[in-house]
Write a protein that holds these residues in place. Sequence first.
Motif, short mmCIF file in Angstrom:
data_model
loop_
_atom_site.label_atom_id
_atom_site.label_comp_id
_atom_site.label_asym_id
_atom_site.label_seq_id
_atom_site.Cartn_x
_atom_site.Cartn_y
_atom_site.Cartn_z
N GLN A 291 30.97 69.95 9.53
CA GLN A 291 32.19 69.57 10.82
C GLN A 291 31.57 68.18 11.44
O GLN A 291 30.53 68.11 11.93
CB GLN A 291 31.83 70.64 11.96
N TYR A 292 32.67 67.39 11.49
CA TYR A 292 32.24 65.93 11.87
C TYR A 292 33.60 65.54 12.84
O TYR A 292 34.73 65.46 12.26
CB TYR A 292 32.31 65.05 10.91
N LEU A 293 33.02 65.61 14.13
CA LEU A 293 34.18 65.18 15.16
C LEU A 293 33.74 64.94 16.58
O LEU A 293 32.38 64.78 16.43
CB LEU A 293 35.11 66.63 15.33
N THR A 294 34.22 64.40 17.40
CA THR A 294 33.76 63.95 18.71
C THR A 294 33.60 65.09 19.57
O THR A 294 34.43 66.24 19.43
CB THR A 294 34.90 62.77 19.29
N ALA A 295 33.18 65.13 20.70
CA ALA A 295 32.88 65.90 21.70
C ALA A 295 34.27 66.23 22.40
O ALA A 295 34.65 67.27 22.72
CB ALA A 295 32.02 65.53 22.74
N GLN A 296 35.20 65.35 22.49
CA GLN A 296 36.58 65.27 23.03
C GLN A 296 37.38 66.31 21.97
O GLN A 296 38.07 67.18 22.51
CB GLN A 296 37.19 64.10 22.98
N GLN A 297 37.10 66.05 20.84
CA GLN A 297 37.80 66.90 20.00
C GLN A 297 37.42 68.41 19.91
O GLN A 297 38.15 69.32 19.76
CB GLN A 297 37.63 66.47 18.48
N PHE A 298 36.12 68.42 20.07
CA PHE A 298 35.29 69.79 20.08
C PHE A 298 36.08 70.72 21.39
O PHE A 298 36.30 71.79 21.22
CB PHE A 298 33.97 69.73 20.16
N THR A 299 36.00 69.68 22.60
CA THR A 299 36.79 70.47 23.51
C THR A 299 37.90 70.91 23.50
O THR A 299 38.27 72.02 24.03
CB THR A 299 36.44 69.32 24.82
N ALA A 300 38.77 70.00 22.89
CA ALA A 300 40.25 70.27 22.76
C ALA A 300 40.52 71.72 21.85
O ALA A 300 41.27 72.38 21.96
CB ALA A 300 41.10 69.23 22.21
N ASP A 301 39.62 71.61 20.78
CA ASP A 301 39.47 72.77 19.74
C ASP A 301 39.03 74.10 20.56
O ASP A 301 39.96 75.24 20.39
CB ASP A 301 38.60 72.48 18.81
N MET A 302 38.20 74.08 21.62
CA MET A 302 37.81 75.15 22.24
C MET A 302 39.00 75.56 23.21
O MET A 302 39.29 76.91 23.43
CB MET A 302 36.64 75.01 23.27
N VAL A 303 39.69 74.61 23.91
CA VAL A 303 40.60 75.01 25.00
C VAL A 303 41.68 75.56 24.27
O VAL A 303 42.24 76.52 24.79
CB VAL A 303 41.21 73.72 25.63
N GLN A 304 41.97 75.07 23.14
CA GLN A 304 43.14 75.81 22.44
C GLN A 304 42.91 77.06 21.74
O GLN A 304 43.70 78.06 21.91
CB GLN A 304 43.40 74.87 21.24
N SER A 305 41.79 77.37 21.63
CA SER A 305 41.05 78.78 21.12
C SER A 305 41.24 79.42 22.20
O SER A 305 41.59 80.73 22.25
CB SER A 305 39.79 78.57 20.56
#
Length: 442
Positions: free
Chosen positions: A173-187
């Motif tokens: 998994q290679y991503l930014t902290a912003q992408q991680f946050t967006a992924d978590m919010v969507q989940s």
Amino acid sequence: MVWNAIKSSLLSSLPESEFNLWINPLECRQQDDESIELIGPDRFFCAWVQDHYLNRINAAAQKIGMTPKIKLGVAGKAAAPVVKSTTREQLSLPGMSVDQTRFRSLHPAYTFDQFMVGESNVLAQSACTALATGDRSYGNCLFMNSSTGLGKSHLTQAVVHQVFNAAPGTRLQYLTAQQFTADMVQSLRTNSMEQFSRKYVNSCDMLLLEDVHTLTGKTKTQEELNTILDYLIKSGRRVILTSAVSPNKLKGLDEDFRSRMTSGLVTGIEAPDYETKVRIIDHKLRGHSLNLEDELVDYMARKLNGDIRRMESTIIGLKAKSRLRKQPPDMALIRELLSGMVSAGTADLTTEGIRSFVSEQFKVSTDDLRSRSRKRSITFPRQVGMYLTRKYTKKSLAEIGGAYNRDHSTVLHSVKVITKNMTRQAGTKEQIEMLCTKLKAD
């Protein structure tokens, strides 16, 4: 040759730097009226060409009256017909679902062999190389911090290139902290946190997360990531985190989360020293088919401080102006280019450069400027350095403070003190103006 004709058409419609980066490296292995087999340096390069240039290649072929089937493959492997990807952020590896592996768009030149190693980055480079090859000499968790443009993303992407070239089955998994946050919010919104956890815990062999400094104040994201890091680190998975600010300067972080992130090796990347800058400039000049005399390279290395992207931009501009004027690059052209990068001739001013300048002008060491000393002979130059850095760079208060081993509130106070004294004390005003003149002319 059909491919040569297509390349000529693309060269006329694309910027030269873009053409040299994405089209020129493609080699034609076989071609006829019905198909063209192209090969690129690696699968990530080919994926980017597929997503961003396939339509252009087909259009260029139609322009010359051809409609061949394009096959795209990696050097040393059989080429396959190109199938348009449905996503630009992740690819699925053979036998794996899209959910299991995710990475940001990769730059084909961000590899270990293209990274210039110097005293300022050798520890970060060594640790990344070790993690990429499965060597646990530096542990299994790395935290890298540096100002922008000094090579954090280059090293993390080099790790991704190395891992997938050597072990393509790695669940990464290679991503930014912003992408991680967006992924978590969507989940959270879709009640799919179980899948979210499975992706980053059960189905993750290696996590690379950039820009963790953007998580300040995001309590829920910190809690979730802390849980994930705890599992990954304890189970021996590899973790690389990057930040624009050192861990001890990050505000708004849960202390348990901060401790977890820094449980392994913590290293910063400093601005390159003179020798490293010379090697970087030489390397980039060769990449753009430019050959400069040592005197010109020396001048660029002394003037171009900090952000390595600025070196790339300067060299691209140098090549463009040289071609436009149909004359080889000389000192006058380089001076003109550097002076025009930003107004008032401050193109090359960096936090480190200004700190060195202040150190020289006030006859104090950079260690003194970073010390806890409260002597007037130290505090005044330190405040001046912070004021000038705030005036001539776009660095944040936290980043400026980091250069002087202080926090953002100290920087703000220093700027206010110098500004106030300039309005009340003619001597201070004259001194600061003199320093500004010297700094811009240097």
